[in-house]
Design a protein around this motif. Structure first.
Motif, PDB file in Angstrom:
ATOM      1  N   VAL A  82       0.902  -1.137  -0.192  1.00  0.00           N
ATOM      2  CA  VAL A  82      -0.122  -0.158  -0.123  1.00  0.00           C
ATOM      3  C   VAL A  82       0.867   1.311  -0.163  1.00  0.00           C
ATOM      4  CG1 VAL A  82      -1.668   1.343   1.365  1.00  0.00           C
ATOM      5  CG2 VAL A  82      -1.915  -1.199   1.131  1.00  0.00           C
ATOM      6  N   ALA A  83       1.887   1.127   0.920  1.00  0.00           N
ATOM      7  CA  ALA A  83       2.746   2.448   1.204  1.00  0.00           C
ATOM      8  C   ALA A  83       3.437   2.871  -0.166  1.00  0.00           C
ATOM      9  CB  ALA A  83       3.841   2.129   1.997  1.00  0.00           C
ATOM     10  N   MET A  84       3.784   1.887  -1.157  1.00  0.00           N
ATOM     11  CA  MET A  84       4.592   2.167  -2.314  1.00  0.00           C
ATOM     12  C   MET A  84       3.736   2.928  -3.292  1.00  0.00           C
ATOM     13  SD  MET A  84       7.647   1.549  -1.492  1.00  0.00           S
ATOM     14  CE  MET A  84       8.315   1.671  -3.204  1.00  0.00           C
ATOM     15  N   CYS A  85       2.392   2.736  -3.172  1.00  0.00           N
ATOM     16  CA  CYS A  85       1.550   3.255  -4.126  1.00  0.00           C
ATOM     17  C   CYS A  85       1.107   4.399  -3.711  1.00  0.00           C
ATOM     18  CB  CYS A  85       0.299   2.258  -4.160  1.00  0.00           C
ATOM     19  SG  CYS A  85       0.709   0.678  -5.243  1.00  0.00           S
ATOM     20  N   VAL A  86       0.492   4.289  -2.380  1.00  0.00           N
ATOM     21  CA  VAL A  86      -0.215   5.792  -1.855  1.00  0.00           C
ATOM     22  C   VAL A  86       0.805   6.938  -1.683  1.00  0.00           C
ATOM     23  CG1 VAL A  86      -1.923   4.483  -0.767  1.00  0.00           C
ATOM     24  CG2 VAL A  86      -0.141   5.175   0.680  1.00  0.00           C
ATOM     25  N   ASN A  87       2.026   6.603  -1.353  1.00  0.00           N
ATOM     26  CA  ASN A  87       3.156   7.670  -1.268  1.00  0.00           C
ATOM     27  C   ASN A  87       3.409   8.256  -2.555  1.00  0.00           C
ATOM     28  OD1 ASN A  87       3.314   7.301   1.809  1.00  0.00           O
ATOM     29  ND2 ASN A  87       5.025   6.073   1.484  1.00  0.00           N
ATOM     30  N   ASP A  88       3.231   7.553  -3.346  1.00  0.00           N
ATOM     31  CA  ASP A  88       3.559   8.010  -4.877  1.00  0.00           C
ATOM     32  C   ASP A  88       2.384   9.134  -5.339  1.00  0.00           C
ATOM     33  OD1 ASP A  88       6.011   6.961  -5.242  1.00  0.00           O
ATOM     34  OD2 ASP A  88       5.236   5.302  -6.615  1.00  0.00           O
ATOM     35  N   VAL A  89       1.204   8.474  -4.878  1.00  0.00           N
ATOM     36  CA  VAL A  89       0.029   9.247  -5.499  1.00  0.00           C
ATOM     37  C   VAL A  89      -0.006  10.605  -4.668  1.00  0.00           C
ATOM     38  CG1 VAL A  89      -2.467   9.643  -5.375  1.00  0.00           C
ATOM     39  CG2 VAL A  89      -1.461   7.370  -6.428  1.00  0.00           C
ATOM     40  N   LEU A  90       0.499  10.555  -3.395  1.00  0.00           N
ATOM     41  CA  LEU A  90       0.608  11.737  -2.567  1.00  0.00           C
ATOM     42  C   LEU A  90       1.373  12.847  -3.044  1.00  0.00           C
ATOM     43  CD1 LEU A  90      -0.190  12.953   0.411  1.00  0.00           C
ATOM     44  CD2 LEU A  90       2.035  11.773   1.089  1.00  0.00           C
ATOM     45  N   THR A  91       2.399  12.379  -3.742  1.00  0.00           N
ATOM     46  CA  THR A  91       3.462  13.453  -4.277  1.00  0.00           C
ATOM     47  C   THR A  91       2.789  14.615  -5.236  1.00  0.00           C
ATOM     48  OG1 THR A  91       4.072  12.151  -6.377  1.00  0.00           O
ATOM     49  CG2 THR A  91       5.389  12.091  -4.100  1.00  0.00           C
ATOM     50  N   SER A  92       1.406  14.212  -5.858  1.00  0.00           N
ATOM     51  CA  SER A  92       0.660  15.168  -6.479  1.00  0.00           C
ATOM     52  C   SER A  92      -0.363  15.871  -5.696  1.00  0.00           C
ATOM     53  CB  SER A  92       0.016  14.345  -7.690  1.00  0.00           C
ATOM     54  OG  SER A  92       0.828  13.364  -8.736  1.00  0.00           O
ATOM     55  N   GLY A  93      -0.331  15.786  -4.358  1.00  0.00           N
ATOM     56  CA  GLY A  93      -1.183  16.387  -3.504  1.00  0.00           C
ATOM     57  C   GLY A  93      -2.483  15.603  -3.461  1.00  0.00           C
ATOM     58  N   ALA A  94      -2.698  14.240  -3.943  1.00  0.00           N
ATOM     59  CA  ALA A  94      -3.942  13.532  -3.939  1.00  0.00           C
ATOM     60  C   ALA A  94      -4.341  13.016  -2.920  1.00  0.00           C
ATOM     61  CB  ALA A  94      -3.933  12.735  -5.184  1.00  0.00           C
ATOM     62  N   GLU A  95      -5.347  13.000  -2.386  1.00  0.00           N
ATOM     63  CA  GLU A  95      -5.806  12.200  -1.204  1.00  0.00           C
ATOM     64  C   GLU A  95      -6.023  10.571  -1.790  1.00  0.00           C
ATOM     65  OE1 GLU A  95      -9.522  11.594   1.721  1.00  0.00           O
ATOM     66  OE2 GLU A  95      -9.162  13.252   0.527  1.00  0.00           O
ATOM     67  N   PRO A  96      -5.528   9.487  -1.284  1.00  0.00           N
ATOM     68  CA  PRO A  96      -5.926   8.255  -1.795  1.00  0.00           C
ATOM     69  C   PRO A  96      -7.275   7.706  -1.612  1.00  0.00           C
ATOM     70  CG  PRO A  96      -3.649   8.207  -0.618  1.00  0.00           C
ATOM     71  CD  PRO A  96      -4.392   9.661  -0.506  1.00  0.00           C
ATOM     72  N   LEU A  97      -8.161   7.490  -2.476  1.00  0.00           N
ATOM     73  CA  LEU A  97      -9.730   6.936  -2.217  1.00  0.00           C
ATOM     74  C   LEU A  97      -9.512   5.421  -2.197  1.00  0.00           C
ATOM     75  CD1 LEU A  97     -11.420   9.214  -5.233  1.00  0.00           C
ATOM     76  CD2 LEU A  97     -11.177   9.696  -2.738  1.00  0.00           C
ATOM     77  N   PHE A  98      -8.937   4.712  -3.146  1.00  0.00           N
ATOM     78  CA  PHE A  98      -9.256   3.365  -2.807  1.00  0.00           C
ATOM     79  C   PHE A  98      -7.910   2.555  -3.522  1.00  0.00           C
ATOM     80  CE2 PHE A  98     -11.452   4.470  -7.005  1.00  0.00           C
ATOM     81  CZ  PHE A  98     -10.872   3.736  -7.838  1.00  0.00           C
ATOM     82  N   PHE A  99      -8.009   1.174  -3.210  1.00  0.00           N
ATOM     83  CA  PHE A  99      -6.684   0.566  -3.401  1.00  0.00           C
ATOM     84  C   PHE A  99      -7.116  -0.991  -3.996  1.00  0.00           C
ATOM     85  CE2 PHE A  99      -3.273  -2.526  -2.336  1.00  0.00           C
ATOM     86  CZ  PHE A  99      -2.041  -1.937  -2.677  1.00  0.00           C
ATOM     87  N   LEU A 100      -6.641  -1.413  -4.831  1.00  0.00           N
ATOM     88  CA  LEU A 100      -6.678  -2.955  -5.414  1.00  0.00           C
ATOM     89  C   LEU A 100      -5.412  -3.749  -5.308  1.00  0.00           C
ATOM     90  CD1 LEU A 100      -8.658  -2.044  -8.715  1.00  0.00           C
ATOM     91  CD2 LEU A 100      -9.601  -2.587  -6.615  1.00  0.00           C
ATOM     92  N   ASP A 101      -5.535  -4.934  -4.888  1.00  0.00           N
ATOM     93  CA  ASP A 101      -4.506  -5.759  -4.753  1.00  0.00           C
ATOM     94  C   ASP A 101      -4.393  -6.874  -6.076  1.00  0.00           C
ATOM     95  OD1 ASP A 101      -5.443  -8.276  -3.516  1.00  0.00           O
ATOM     96  OD2 ASP A 101      -5.903  -6.838  -2.067  1.00  0.00           O
ATOM     97  N   TYR A 102      -3.416  -7.491  -6.264  1.00  0.00           N
ATOM     98  CA  TYR A 102      -3.302  -8.642  -6.970  1.00  0.00           C
ATOM     99  C   TYR A 102      -2.337  -9.601  -6.228  1.00  0.00           C
ATOM    100  CZ  TYR A 102      -2.031 -11.793 -10.744  1.00  0.00           C
ATOM    101  OH  TYR A 102      -1.683 -13.100 -11.472  1.00  0.00           O
ATOM    102  N   ILE A 103      -2.608 -10.601  -5.920  1.00  0.00           N
ATOM    103  CA  ILE A 103      -1.920 -11.796  -5.360  1.00  0.00           C
ATOM    104  C   ILE A 103      -1.893 -13.038  -6.018  1.00  0.00           C
ATOM    105  CG2 ILE A 103      -1.443 -13.132  -3.156  1.00  0.00           C
ATOM    106  CD1 ILE A 103      -3.339 -11.407  -1.741  1.00  0.00           C
ATOM    107  N   ALA A 104      -0.329 -13.371  -6.465  1.00  0.00           N
ATOM    108  CA  ALA A 104      -0.216 -14.749  -7.245  1.00  0.00           C
ATOM    109  C   ALA A 104       0.537 -15.625  -6.548  1.00  0.00           C
ATOM    110  CB  ALA A 104       0.334 -14.367  -8.699  1.00  0.00           C
ATOM    111  N   THR A 105       0.190 -16.893  -6.242  1.00  0.00           N
ATOM    112  CA  THR A 105       0.760 -17.959  -5.629  1.00  0.00           C
ATOM    113  C   THR A 105       0.711 -19.282  -6.363  1.00  0.00           C
ATOM    114  OG1 THR A 105       0.740 -18.743  -3.544  1.00  0.00           O
ATOM    115  CG2 THR A 105      -1.170 -18.481  -4.448  1.00  0.00           C
ATOM    116  N   GLY A 106       1.818 -20.161  -6.179  1.00  0.00           N
ATOM    117  CA  GLY A 106       1.435 -21.636  -6.583  1.00  0.00           C
ATOM    118  C   GLY A 106       0.453 -22.416  -6.057  1.00  0.00           C
ATOM    119  N   LYS A 107       0.287 -22.219  -4.690  1.00  0.00           N
ATOM    120  CA  LYS A 107      -0.862 -22.974  -3.989  1.00  0.00           C
ATOM    121  C   LYS A 107      -1.319 -22.014  -2.835  1.00  0.00           C
ATOM    122  CE  LYS A 107      -2.296 -27.082  -1.731  1.00  0.00           C
ATOM    123  NZ  LYS A 107      -3.421 -27.222  -2.512  1.00  0.00           N
ATOM    124  N   LEU A 108      -2.600 -21.791  -3.036  1.00  0.00           N
ATOM    125  CA  LEU A 108      -3.222 -20.934  -1.848  1.00  0.00           C
ATOM    126  C   LEU A 108      -3.004 -21.482  -0.528  1.00  0.00           C
ATOM    127  CD1 LEU A 108      -6.429 -18.967  -2.644  1.00  0.00           C
ATOM    128  CD2 LEU A 108      -6.049 -19.710  -0.293  1.00  0.00           C
TER     129      LEU A 108
END
Length: 344
Positions: A82-108
């Protein structure tokens, strides 16, 4: 033959979604429409904006995941994602609204990935954004047993007149640094190389780290700067530009926040020297140049403010229990950065 025989357990995936539902819903904020489980997450834009601009960012955690896998600890890397994404967005002065994740694994592995999503939810709560949805992909044969990979995506909003794009930065502006909590999520390939070649293990506890193992030190999650920085702007502090100090360190990331015809003169004496980075440089025999071009060196985020507001900016962040200190100023130039130490 069926899908389970091929290594994909659909029922396990459904059970995992049910297990994390409360974690996800616990991050919801005004604007979220519906719940999880649909084909897409829905979010209604906040009212009150005259010219709203959406700002997006995407990132991963990198080889920091190799440490998490090595010590079977997975509760912090979600915060990093989360931090790596929201801190980047913050540099434009933006307030983060929502986040999506993608998790890939060999076996859940429900227990393992629930730890990951717990961290993601904690990160979203710290940033004030909703975990709107995500995707979990079970890919047998693609990942080694017990391993997974992560990717994140964030959308924020800012009034067009308040958006920061470098053009507001002025000659004479002061660079105010906010400290990092460690290496964050960059340079871990070099860290892992140093640990491996010098014969350390992740459960080693060097005296300099006050009883913490190397795994604990390097799995410390990335600092999320969203709430204190947005609060500073709302409090009336003038911020002309921001930089998130990630891969490439100060030399690569500070110039990204500048306007054409500008450069940065650092005050070498004011730069921090955290024990963590001194230890890495010594143990790995890494030059100061390579250290500053790889790591954040104790600085996670930088604000550019008018010189007259240097003290008030520092005092504000100190009042919010967040250290802040001046490290240099904007000078005429062509994007170069001077004042990087050539030794420790």
């Amino acid at each position: 033959m069926d899908y389970r025989a091929a290594g994909v357990d659909v029922e396990e995936g459904r059970a995992f979604v049910k297990r994390i539902r409360r974690l996800v819903e616990g991050t919801f904020r005004p604007g979220v429409i519906g719940g999880i489980g649909g084909f897409g997450g829905c979010f209604q834009l906040p009212q009150g904006y005259q010219e709203p601009v959406l700002v997006s960012g995407t990132d991963g955690v990198g080889t920091k995941l190799k440490i998490a896998h090595a010590v079977n600890r997975h509760d912090t890397v979600g915060v990093d994602l989360v931090a790596m994404c929201v801190n980047d967005v913050l540099t434009s002065g933006a307030e983060p609204l929502f986040f999506l994740d993608y998790i890939a694994t060999g076996k859940l592995d429900q227990e393992q990935l629930t730890q990951v999503v717990t961290g993601i939810a904690h990160g979203c709560t710290q940033a004030g954004c909703a975990l709107l949805g995500g995707e979990t992909a079970e890919m047998p044969g693609f990942y080694q047993a017990g391993e997974y990979d992560l990717a994140g995506f964030c959308v924020g909003i800012v009034e067009k007149s308040q958006m920061l794009d470098g053009s507001q930065v002025e000659i004479g502006d002061v660079a105010i640094a906010l400290p990092s909590t460690g290496v964050h999520s960059n340079g871990l390939s070099l860290v892992r190389k140093i640990i491996a070649t010098q014969g350390y293990s992740w459960d080693t506890t060097p005296e300099i780290f006050a009883g913490k193992t190397l795994a604990e030190v390097f799995l410390t999650p990335t600092q999320i700067y969203v709430k204190p920085v947005l609060a500073a702007r709302r409090a009336g502090l003038t911020i002309h530009g921001m930089a998130h100090i990630t891969g490439g360190g100060l030399p690569e990331n500070l110039p990204r926040a500048l306007a054409p015809g500008q450069a940065i003169q650092l005050d070498t004496a004011s730069l921090p020297h955290p024990d963590l980075f001194t230890w890495l440089a010594h143990v790995g025999d890494v030059s100061a140049t390579d250290m500053y071009n790889t790591f954040n060196m104790g600085i996670g985020f930088v604000l550019f403010v008018p010189q007259a507001q240097t003290s008030s900016t520092i005092n504000y962040f100190n009042s919010q229990n967040l250290a802040a200190f001046a490290i240099g100023e904007v000078i005429p130039g062509n994007g170069e950065i001077t004042g990087i130490p050539d030794s420790f």
